[in-house]
Design an enzyme around this catalytic site. Structure first.
Site, PDB file in Angstrom:
ATOM      1  N   SER A 140       0.783  -1.104  -0.189  1.00 45.70           N
ATOM      2  CA  SER A 140      -0.075  -0.124  -0.011  1.00 45.70           C
ATOM      3  C   SER A 140       0.759   1.257   0.056  1.00 45.70           C
ATOM      4  O   SER A 140       1.947   1.268   0.500  1.00 45.70           O
ATOM      5  CB  SER A 140      -0.916  -0.049   1.332  1.00 45.70           C
ATOM      6  N   TYR A 153      -1.206  -0.725  10.065  1.00 46.85           N
ATOM      7  CA  TYR A 153      -1.277  -1.101   8.769  1.00 46.85           C
ATOM      8  C   TYR A 153      -0.083  -0.547   8.166  1.00 46.85           C
ATOM      9  O   TYR A 153       0.570  -1.171   7.137  1.00 46.85           O
ATOM     10  CB  TYR A 153      -2.401  -0.071   8.091  1.00 46.85           C
TER      11      TYR A 153
HETATM   12  P1  NDP Z   1     -11.616  -5.730   0.571  1.00 48.66           P
HETATM   13  O1  NDP Z   1     -11.716  -5.238   1.804  1.00 48.66           O
HETATM   14  O2  NDP Z   1     -12.409  -5.307  -0.367  1.00 48.66           O
HETATM   15  O3  NDP Z   1     -11.264  -7.445   0.414  1.00 48.66           O
HETATM   16  C1  NDP Z   1     -10.364  -8.072   1.096  1.00 48.66           C
HETATM   17  C2  NDP Z   1      -9.985  -9.316   0.852  1.00 48.66           C
HETATM   18  O4  NDP Z   1      -9.061 -10.021   1.510  1.00 48.66           O
HETATM   19  C3  NDP Z   1     -11.480 -10.268   0.856  1.00 48.66           C
HETATM   20  O5  NDP Z   1     -11.445 -11.211  -0.201  1.00 48.66           O
HETATM   21  C4  NDP Z   1     -11.317 -11.131   2.254  1.00 48.66           C
HETATM   22  O6  NDP Z   1     -11.944 -12.366   2.145  1.00 48.66           O
HETATM   23  C5  NDP Z   1      -9.728 -11.124   2.227  1.00 48.66           C
HETATM   24  N1  NDP Z   1      -9.234 -11.372   3.647  1.00 48.66           N
HETATM   25  C6  NDP Z   1      -8.956 -10.559   4.562  1.00 48.66           C
HETATM   26  N2  NDP Z   1      -8.398 -11.025   5.784  1.00 48.66           N
HETATM   27  C7  NDP Z   1      -8.239 -12.221   5.214  1.00 48.66           C
HETATM   28  C8  NDP Z   1      -7.623 -13.411   5.779  1.00 48.66           C
HETATM   29  N3  NDP Z   1      -6.934 -13.229   7.164  1.00 48.66           N
HETATM   30  N4  NDP Z   1      -7.461 -14.597   5.218  1.00 48.66           N
HETATM   31  C9  NDP Z   1      -8.002 -14.702   4.009  1.00 48.66           C
HETATM   32  N5  NDP Z   1      -8.524 -13.766   3.293  1.00 48.66           N
HETATM   33  C10 NDP Z   1      -8.625 -12.576   3.823  1.00 48.66           C
HETATM   34  O7  NDP Z   1      -9.943  -5.144   0.264  1.00 48.66           O
HETATM   35  P2  NDP Z   1      -9.206  -4.453  -0.812  1.00 48.66           P
HETATM   36  O8  NDP Z   1      -9.677  -5.458  -2.271  1.00 48.66           O
HETATM   37  O9  NDP Z   1      -9.491  -3.174  -0.992  1.00 48.66           O
HETATM   38  O10 NDP Z   1      -7.626  -4.805  -0.647  1.00 48.66           O
HETATM   39  C11 NDP Z   1      -6.668  -5.636  -1.247  1.00 48.66           C
HETATM   40  C12 NDP Z   1      -5.472  -5.548  -0.930  1.00 48.66           C
HETATM   41  O11 NDP Z   1      -5.026  -4.326  -1.242  1.00 48.66           O
HETATM   42  C13 NDP Z   1      -5.138  -5.559   0.588  1.00 48.66           C
HETATM   43  O12 NDP Z   1      -3.917  -6.178   0.819  1.00 48.66           O
HETATM   44  C14 NDP Z   1      -5.294  -4.071   0.834  1.00 48.66           C
HETATM   45  O13 NDP Z   1      -4.376  -3.751   2.101  1.00 48.66           O
HETATM   46  C15 NDP Z   1      -4.378  -3.524  -0.478  1.00 48.66           C
HETATM   47  N6  NDP Z   1      -4.867  -2.190  -0.476  1.00 48.66           N
HETATM   48  C16 NDP Z   1      -5.961  -1.672  -0.798  1.00 48.66           C
HETATM   49  C17 NDP Z   1      -6.189  -0.221  -0.959  1.00 48.66           C
HETATM   50  C18 NDP Z   1      -7.605   0.230  -1.158  1.00 48.66           C
HETATM   51  O14 NDP Z   1      -7.591   1.455  -1.362  1.00 48.66           O
HETATM   52  N7  NDP Z   1      -8.823  -0.628  -1.362  1.00 48.66           N
HETATM   53  C19 NDP Z   1      -5.061   0.612  -0.978  1.00 48.66           C
HETATM   54  C20 NDP Z   1      -3.733  -0.009  -0.928  1.00 48.66           C
HETATM   55  C21 NDP Z   1      -3.632  -1.207  -0.590  1.00 48.66           C
HETATM   56  P3  NDP Z   1     -13.716 -12.336   2.627  1.00 48.66           P
HETATM   57  O15 NDP Z   1     -14.442 -11.934   1.325  1.00 48.66           O
HETATM   58  O16 NDP Z   1     -13.778 -13.750   2.997  1.00 48.66           O
HETATM   59  O17 NDP Z   1     -13.779 -11.420   3.831  1.00 48.66           O
END
Ligand code: NDP
Length: 241
Positions: A140, A153
């Site tokens: 990120s 984070y």
């Molecule tokens: P979302 O919250 O939309 O989705 C999160 C995803 O991660 C879901 O599929 C969730 O599964 C899964 N997840 C969370 N915790 C676990 C775990 N412990 N084990 C397995 N699966 C897990 O997140 P984003 O798509 O926004 O983010 C994706 C990545 O991008 C992350 O690493 C985030 O930190 C990074 N990011 C996002 C930004 C943003 O602005 N959105 C900016 C910068 C980085 P389930 O559906 O089962 O809950």
């Protein structure tokens, strides 16, 4: 890409879902990991099928080493090897550090940083045996840009970037490439409660990004077109830093 096996953690929603679709469209068989949202994971798989791709879903919590280990072992039995690993699962628990509970601190580190270890270690061993593989981890902009309320984070994401640089240098001569994609603010459920209108003012391009804009970079890094790229952190953030 020929028919490769790709595992995307957190592939059920948001950026992970877009990555799953992009890799499937490139010809990979995509294993869509999720923690609890089975319906969303099945929707991702359905979208993959509609696009003519193939895949399956798999449920495990990346923060749980035992659960992750069993599932990856079974996955490697079914598919023999994983060619592409995308460490995308992540979560936030924002709070000012002075008020942050140990639970909030550990929750974020356990999913991002411990999750990286739990998933990458068993898959890497197999990649090293085959002298082939590609790992992309989603970090990120917060790893470099200090954000109020995100010490947990930022620590987790900066840790991931350091871990990937070191790992890349360890395995560069053994046929495995390791890179990081660092998104800025992207339109997903994770970012839905952030004050986007205020944040947009600090994004030079004046808009938030789309999950597909991250997914295309991940797909490129996983392809042979990126064959001389390893140990890099690629920012995709509309020019933030
Ligand atoms: P979302 O919250 O939309 O989705 C999160 C995803 O991660 C879901 O599929 C969730 O599964 C899964 N997840 C969370 N915790 C676990 C775990 N412990 N084990 C397995 N699966 C897990 O997140 P984003 O798509 O926004 O983010 C994706 C990545 O991008 C992350 O690493 C985030 O930190 C990074 N990011 C996002 C930004 C943003 O602005 N959105 C900016 C910068 C980085 P389930 O559906 O089962 O809950």
């Amino acid at each position: 890409m020929s028919k490769q096996i790709a595992l995307v953690t957190g592939g059920s929603r948001g950026i992970g879902r877009a990555i799953c679709l992009e890799l499937a469209k490139s010809g990979s068989f995509v294993v869509v990991n999720f923690r609890s949202n089975k319906k969303a994971a099945e929707e991702t798989l359905e979208i993959i099928h509609q696009a003519g791709g193939t895949g399956e879903t798999i449920c495990f919590d990346v923060a749980n080493q035992e659960e992750t280990g069993h599932n990856i072992e079974a996955l490697l039995m079914r598919h023999d090897a994983i060619d592409i690993l995308v460490n995308n699962a992540g979560e936030t628990a924002d709070s000012l550090f002075a008020l942050m509970s140990l639970e909030e601190w550990m929750k974020v580190l356990n999913t991002s940083l411990q999750g990286f270890y739990n998933v990458t270690k068993p898959i890497l061993m197999k990649m090293l045996n085959r002298k082939r593989g590609c790992i992309v981890t989603v970090s990120s902009v917060s790893a470099r840009l200090g954000q109020r309320g995100q010490t947990n984070y930022s620590a987790a994401k900066a840790g991931l970037e350091g871990a990937c640089r070191s790992l890349a240098s360890e395995v560069a001569r053994l046929g495995v490439r390791v890179n990081v994609v660092a998104p800025g603010l992207i339109e997903t459920e994770m970012s839905q409660n952030l004050p986007k209108e205020i944040i947009k003012q600090i994004i030079p391009m004046g808009r938030v990004g789309l999950p597909e804009e991250i997914a295309r970079v991940v797909r490129f890094l996983c392809s042979d077109e990126a064959s001389y790229i390893t140990g890099q952190v690629i920012s995709v953030n509309g020019g933030m830093i």
